[in-house]
Design a protein around this motif. Structure first.
Motif, PDB file in Angstrom:
ATOM      1  N   LEU A   1      46.247  59.479  35.369  1.00  0.00           N
ATOM      2  CA  LEU A   1      45.446  57.625  35.870  1.00  0.00           C
ATOM      3  C   LEU A   1      45.832  58.155  37.786  1.00  0.00           C
ATOM      4  N   PHE A   2      44.171  57.406  37.902  1.00  0.00           N
ATOM      5  CA  PHE A   2      43.986  57.530  39.541  1.00  0.00           C
ATOM      6  C   PHE A   2      44.349  56.891  40.004  1.00  0.00           C
ATOM      7  N   ASN A   3      44.985  56.285  40.812  1.00  0.00           N
ATOM      8  CA  ASN A   3      44.822  54.424  41.876  1.00  0.00           C
ATOM      9  C   ASN A   3      43.655  54.681  42.608  1.00  0.00           C
ATOM     10  N   LEU A   4      42.486  54.350  42.521  1.00  0.00           N
ATOM     11  CA  LEU A   4      41.372  54.381  43.957  1.00  0.00           C
ATOM     12  C   LEU A   4      41.382  52.807  44.749  1.00  0.00           C
ATOM     13  N   GLU A   5      42.768  52.829  44.156  1.00  0.00           N
ATOM     14  CA  GLU A   5      42.751  50.789  45.352  1.00  0.00           C
ATOM     15  C   GLU A   5      44.117  51.664  46.347  1.00  0.00           C
ATOM     16  N   SER A   6      44.856  52.372  46.052  1.00  0.00           N
ATOM     17  CA  SER A   6      46.665  52.982  46.830  1.00  0.00           C
ATOM     18  C   SER A   6      45.943  52.972  47.796  1.00  0.00           C
ATOM     19  N   TYR A   7      46.318  52.756  48.642  1.00  0.00           N
ATOM     20  CA  TYR A   7      46.141  52.681  50.133  1.00  0.00           C
ATOM     21  C   TYR A   7      47.769  54.053  49.915  1.00  0.00           C
ATOM     22  N   VAL A   8      48.736  53.164  49.767  1.00  0.00           N
ATOM     23  CA  VAL A   8      50.253  54.226  49.628  1.00  0.00           C
ATOM     24  C   VAL A   8      49.303  55.307  49.153  1.00  0.00           C
TER      25      VAL A   8
ATOM     26  N   GLY B   1      48.771  59.560  25.734  1.00  0.00           N
ATOM     27  CA  GLY B   1      47.152  59.419  24.932  1.00  0.00           C
ATOM     28  C   GLY B   1      45.792  60.240  25.548  1.00  0.00           C
ATOM     29  N   GLU B   2      44.911  60.070  24.617  1.00  0.00           N
ATOM     30  CA  GLU B   2      44.413  61.060  24.269  1.00  0.00           C
ATOM     31  C   GLU B   2      42.734  60.955  25.160  1.00  0.00           C
ATOM     32  N   GLU B   3      42.545  59.175  24.647  1.00  0.00           N
ATOM     33  CA  GLU B   3      41.631  58.634  25.339  1.00  0.00           C
ATOM     34  C   GLU B   3      40.458  59.075  25.980  1.00  0.00           C
ATOM     35  N   LYS B   4      40.944  58.785  26.942  1.00  0.00           N
ATOM     36  CA  LYS B   4      40.458  59.663  28.175  1.00  0.00           C
ATOM     37  C   LYS B   4      40.670  60.874  28.778  1.00  0.00           C
ATOM     38  N   GLN B   5      39.775  61.430  29.107  1.00  0.00           N
ATOM     39  CA  GLN B   5      40.664  62.247  30.139  1.00  0.00           C
ATOM     40  C   GLN B   5      40.820  61.964  31.620  1.00  0.00           C
ATOM     41  N   ARG B   6      40.609  60.789  32.275  1.00  0.00           N
ATOM     42  CA  ARG B   6      40.417  60.749  33.353  1.00  0.00           C
ATOM     43  C   ARG B   6      40.686  58.672  33.356  1.00  0.00           C
ATOM     44  N   LEU B   7      41.812  57.831  34.396  1.00  0.00           N
ATOM     45  CA  LEU B   7      41.802  56.780  34.033  1.00  0.00           C
ATOM     46  C   LEU B   7      41.600  56.215  35.410  1.00  0.00           C
ATOM     47  N   PHE B   8      40.208  55.912  36.149  1.00  0.00           N
ATOM     48  CA  PHE B   8      40.823  54.886  37.345  1.00  0.00           C
ATOM     49  C   PHE B   8      40.263  53.933  37.792  1.00  0.00           C
ATOM     50  N   ILE B   9      41.540  53.965  37.786  1.00  0.00           N
ATOM     51  CA  ILE B   9      41.592  52.129  38.753  1.00  0.00           C
ATOM     52  C   ILE B   9      40.727  51.959  39.699  1.00  0.00           C
TER      53      ILE B   9
ATOM     54  N   ASP C   1      50.214  47.268  48.640  1.00  0.00           N
ATOM     55  CA  ASP C   1      49.513  48.655  49.044  1.00  0.00           C
ATOM     56  C   ASP C   1      48.397  48.864  48.590  1.00  0.00           C
ATOM     57  N   SER C   2      47.436  48.241  49.089  1.00  0.00           N
ATOM     58  CA  SER C   2      46.332  48.309  48.503  1.00  0.00           C
ATOM     59  C   SER C   2      45.218  48.409  49.515  1.00  0.00           C
ATOM     60  N   PHE C   3      43.938  49.318  49.676  1.00  0.00           N
ATOM     61  CA  PHE C   3      43.385  48.907  50.871  1.00  0.00           C
ATOM     62  C   PHE C   3      42.648  47.801  51.266  1.00  0.00           C
ATOM     63  N   GLY C   4      42.926  46.495  50.555  1.00  0.00           N
ATOM     64  CA  GLY C   4      42.551  45.516  50.544  1.00  0.00           C
ATOM     65  C   GLY C   4      40.940  45.108  50.590  1.00  0.00           C
ATOM     66  N   CYS C   5      40.910  43.819  50.644  1.00  0.00           N
ATOM     67  CA  CYS C   5      39.070  43.766  50.111  1.00  0.00           C
ATOM     68  C   CYS C   5      39.392  42.512  50.759  1.00  0.00           C
ATOM     69  N   GLY C   6      37.929  41.539  51.052  1.00  0.00           N
ATOM     70  CA  GLY C   6      37.790  39.878  51.317  1.00  0.00           C
ATOM     71  C   GLY C   6      37.553  39.068  50.474  1.00  0.00           C
ATOM     72  N   CYS C   7      37.700  39.601  49.694  1.00  0.00           N
ATOM     73  CA  CYS C   7      38.895  38.164  48.384  1.00  0.00           C
ATOM     74  C   CYS C   7      39.566  38.751  47.156  1.00  0.00           C
ATOM     75  N   LEU C   8      39.954  37.748  46.806  1.00  0.00           N
ATOM     76  CA  LEU C   8      41.098  38.276  45.525  1.00  0.00           C
ATOM     77  C   LEU C   8      40.423  37.819  44.104  1.00  0.00           C
ATOM     78  N   ILE C   9      40.956  37.833  42.553  1.00  0.00           N
ATOM     79  CA  ILE C   9      39.743  37.533  41.667  1.00  0.00           C
ATOM     80  C   ILE C   9      41.013  36.358  41.150  1.00  0.00           C
ATOM     81  N   PRO C  10      40.917  35.797  41.021  1.00  0.00           N
ATOM     82  CA  PRO C  10      41.603  35.109  39.672  1.00  0.00           C
ATOM     83  C   PRO C  10      41.646  35.479  38.812  1.00  0.00           C
TER      84      PRO C  10
END
Length: 791
Positions: free
Chosen positions: A4-11, A82-90, A142-151
């Motif tokens: 798992l790689f969290n592409l949204e984690s600035y930390v 689990g073997e479903e995916k080699q890499r999972l990106f957030i 903990d994220s890079f942040g963006c201009g809006c939030l999604i409910p």
């Protein structure tokens, strides 16, 4: 095994960047872009093992030991069972499926998960302890942040033991500068570093280089995650890294948990977050943060569910998903559209938008295969044609009603046919495939399977216009002529029209052979009306035809119009119009006259064989005295339609000063159409007093309130102004910045700022006064020019 790689984690980004001695600033994605640089960084270092820093004093050895090789090496990312995916990106919630499809961000064995869905599952046990009755909104510090939030709302599917989170991208919550997770994290690390130095090495506390180095070190060791086991203690021992005089020193210090908690609480903009929650009471807010290990955060944000990062469930959920195969998220399908040229019932090609999804609330569930097929709404057809000879096609693209952009640049969807010889027409289909658990794919297929078609996004060339280029006017005339000729070749209109002309001619021959017989205008009117109906069955069938064409259908029509008996119509019309006493004209006479004027005008360029010059020698006042069926306006429209020759155009323009301000007159209608249909802007013989005419129209438009003008007059006035701007092509002084024309034009724009002057033939959405403003400002687009050429 999945990583798992969290592409949204600035930390995590800071930790990995400091670990491999790269700059985190280079890896921060732009607000309008995907984290490409960060993903490339992850690919580069995914297989680089590293040792964690030995930072906590309580677990350090008391003496040196010989290592036996049992080192606990780490790698970036998180291992999932689990073997479903080699890499999972957030990825961030605001990445639409179209962007994901065309970005090449993901590879074949990659999976993706939206950040809010990830947070929901990762903190599922904590969230399920709360009674959630409203859509959930995750605020991730903990994220890079963006201009809006999604409910996120929830739905229970048949194949899921849990409620599935659905991202409501249709109702985003817009944020401002009060929410800046990057700045918050950097400030906390900087403040913590300064306090450590002030309490333990006061001589170094004001040294900026030493302070920055320690702050970066805290990011490198993922300070707050490492702090988690000790958060319930009053203090803890820590080994820190000190840079002094270009040398590195490691020192043991004792830090206060409460002091760190106070630094965090001061840095987080809790006032902004509380205001956000009160501004949107229809949602339940949840805070995602490494800082939630401190109990005072929940006290400062009572409106939030503060999710503790110590307890994480995602690995467990991932294993269950592998066994039960339920979707981890749902998301509203984007409204994806492509602009294509589609012929209407008359054969004229106009731009229409084909839709890949026209369902207002269609939801795509991860794990469920879906195929969306582009459809032309007006034709109810799921394919479109590429004319023979065209190897490529560039289709403008919109997502959710807006131009689709990459780095702020509007995109075209470039379709290219491999090994195409250009000898046949191709029918192609655009499809959007949502793959089970994988990235979406946008593809183009040849319906007959003969050719391989590749597609990609390219920057749309943004050319700005301050006038309609004369060469575009000329080329449009040629295209319209060819299109109309093709329509006539494939219809029965020509033969039926020629039959009507034959009957009309026969009646006129009878009239010519009996000079003294009273003219039966009723019979003539019926013959004229029949001919008009044939010629106007598909709008005006002769309107754009260039009579210099060598096509057989044009030659046969020219032969019909060269019949001298048809010229009698103009003679009779002029005789009636010049009548000394119009009051003596009967209703039938006037009805015939109106029908004759309409017929003559609808012959357009073919009118040259009827010799309409005599119509231009009449006085408008005389014509206007005949109060019947708007005869005066029909007459002006007729003159504009037959003003093919330069001399006739000149005569029409001479009348400008007398008639341009008559609001119930069609004079300006004809003025603009002559410029559009016939006038040669590139001729050296320029007989239009365009500068005076331009300012005269502007001056009149300023003479009274915008609402007091006749709506048809405003349409024709603005259209005439727009076509007059084409004289800018050869007159570099005309209507330039600082000129009298420019100042007046700007006043008119301001004067009509609250008006919407819509001419549906040009655009059903954009007012003519907006077109004029953009032309004056030099920001009109290719689409604007194309729309105005339909006027």
């Amino acid at each position: 095994m999945t990583r798992l790689f969290n592409l949204e984690s600035y930390v995590e980004c800071c930790q990995y960047a400091q670990l491999f001695q790269e700059s985190p600033d280079q890896l921060i994605p732009h607000s309008m872009d995907l984290p490409r640089a960060y993903k490339a960084f992850i690919q580069k270092y995914a297989h680089h093992l590293y040792l964690p820093e030995a930072i906590w004093g309580s677990i350090r050895p008391q003496e040196l030991e010989i290592n036996q090789g049992n080192l606990d090496y780490l790698s970036i990312g998180t291992i999932l069972t689990g073997e479903e995916k080699q890499r999972l990106f957030i990825i961030r919630d605001t990445v639409d499926l179209m962007t994901l499809s065309m970005s090449n961000l993901l590879e074949h064995r990659d999976g993706y998960l939206y950040s809010s869905a990830y947070h929901y599952w990762n903190h599922y046990s904590q969230i399920s302890q709360h009674k959630i009755i409203k859509p959930l909104v995750f605020v991730d510090l903990d994220s890079f942040g963006c201009g809006c939030l999604i409910p996120v709302k929830f739905s229970r599917l048949d194949n899921s033991p849990y409620q599935v989170p659905i991202l409501n991208t249709r109702e985003p919550i817009l944020l401002d500068s009060g929410y800046n997770s990057i700045a918050t994290y950097n400030n906390i690390c900087q403040s913590t570093a300064h306090q450590i130095l002030a309490e333990n090495f006061p001589a170094f506390a004001q040294n900026i280089e030493t302070s920055h180095h320690l702050a970066h070190y805290l990011q490198k060791i993922f300070f707050f995650r490492s702090l988690q086991p000790y958060v319930n203690q009053q203090s803890f021992d820590c080994v820190i890294e000190i840079l002094h005089n270009q040398q590195i020193f490691y020192k043991k210090v004792t830090l206060s948990i409460d002091a760190i908690a106070q630094i965090v609480s001061r840095a987080i903009n809790t006032q902004y977050l509380r205001h956000l929650a009160s501004q949107y009471p229809q949602y339940q807010f949840a805070l995602i943060s490494q800082y939630n290990i401190f109990s005072n955060i929940q006290q400062l944000l009572p409106e939030f569910i503060c999710l503790n990062p110590i307890f994480q469930d995602f690995n467990k959920i991932w294993q269950e998903k592998s066994q039960l195969n339920f979707p981890l998220f749902g998301i509203y399908l984007d409204q994806i559209e492509f602009a294509v040229g589609v012929p209407d019932e008359t054969g004229r090609v106009s731009r229409q938008w084909i839709q890949l999804s026209n369902q207002e609330n269609a939801i795509s569930y991860e794990g469920k295969p879906t195929v969306l097929i582009g459809r032309i709404p007006s034709l109810n057809r799921d394919f479109f044609r590429i004319p023979h000879g065209n190897k490529t096609a560039n289709l403008p693209i919109k997502v959710n009603g807006k131009d689709y952009c990459t780095n702020g640049v509007p995109q075209n969807y470039k379709i290219e046919i491999e090994n195409y010889q250009g000898t046949e027409e191709l029918c192609i289909r655009i499809e959007f495939h949502l793959q089970p658990g994988s990235f979406p794919e946008l593809k183009v297929t040849d319906l007959e399977g003969r050719y391989k078609i590749t597609a990609s996004l390219i920057d749309r060339k943004q050319i700005s216009y301050s006038y309609i280029p004369p060469e575009k006017i000329t080329s449009t005339r040629q295209k319209e002529s060819l299109a109309q000729i093709r329509r006539l070749l494939n219809s029965e209109v020509v033969e039926q029209f020629k039959a009507s002309l034959l009957q009309l001619s026969a009646e006129l021959v009878k009239l010519k052979s009996h000079h003294n017989r009273l003219i039966d205008y009723a019979i003539l009117k019926d013959k004229l009306k029949s001919a008009c109906q044939q010629i106007s069955r598909n709008k005006d069938s002769l309107q754009f035809i260039d009579i210099s064409s060598t096509e057989l259908v044009v030659s046969s029509l020219k032969t019909e119009f060269q019949n001298q008996s048809l010229q009698i119509i103009i003679d009779i019309a002029c005789q009636l119009l010049n009548s000394s006493n119009h009051s003596r004209l009967s209703f039938v006479d006037k009805d015939f006259l109106a029908e004759a004027i309409i017929f003559i005008g609808k012959t357009y360029q073919f009118s040259q064989y009827l010799f309409p010059d005599s119509l231009f020698r009449l006085q408008f006042q005389t014509v206007n005295q005949i109060r019947h069926r708007q005869l005066g306006n029909e007459y002006l429209q007729c003159l504009a339609r037959v003003a093919v020759k330069k001399e006739l155009q000149r005569q029409y323009f001479i009348w400008f000063k007398s008639y341009y301000s008559l609001e119930n007159s069609k004079y300006l209608w004809g003025y603009g159409r002559i410029l559009l249909w016939y006038y040669n802007f590139e001729s050296a013989d320029n007989f239009v007093n365009y500068r005076d005419n331009f300012t005269a129209i502007l001056d009149y438009l300023l003479s009274k309130a915008a609402s007091n003008f006749n709506s048809y007059y405003k349409q024709n006035a603005f259209l005439a102004l727009l076509y007059l701007l084409s004289f800018r092509a050869n007159d570099k002084v005309f209507c330039q910045h600082g000129s009298d024309e420019m100042r007046m034009a700007e006043k008119v724009i301001h004067h009509f700022r609250d008006d919407r002057i819509i001419l549906r033939q040009v655009s059903q959405e954009k007012p003519l006064n907006n077109f004029f403003q953009e032309m004056i400002e030099g920001t009109a687009t290719e689409d604007d020019v194309a729309s105005l050429l339909r006027g």
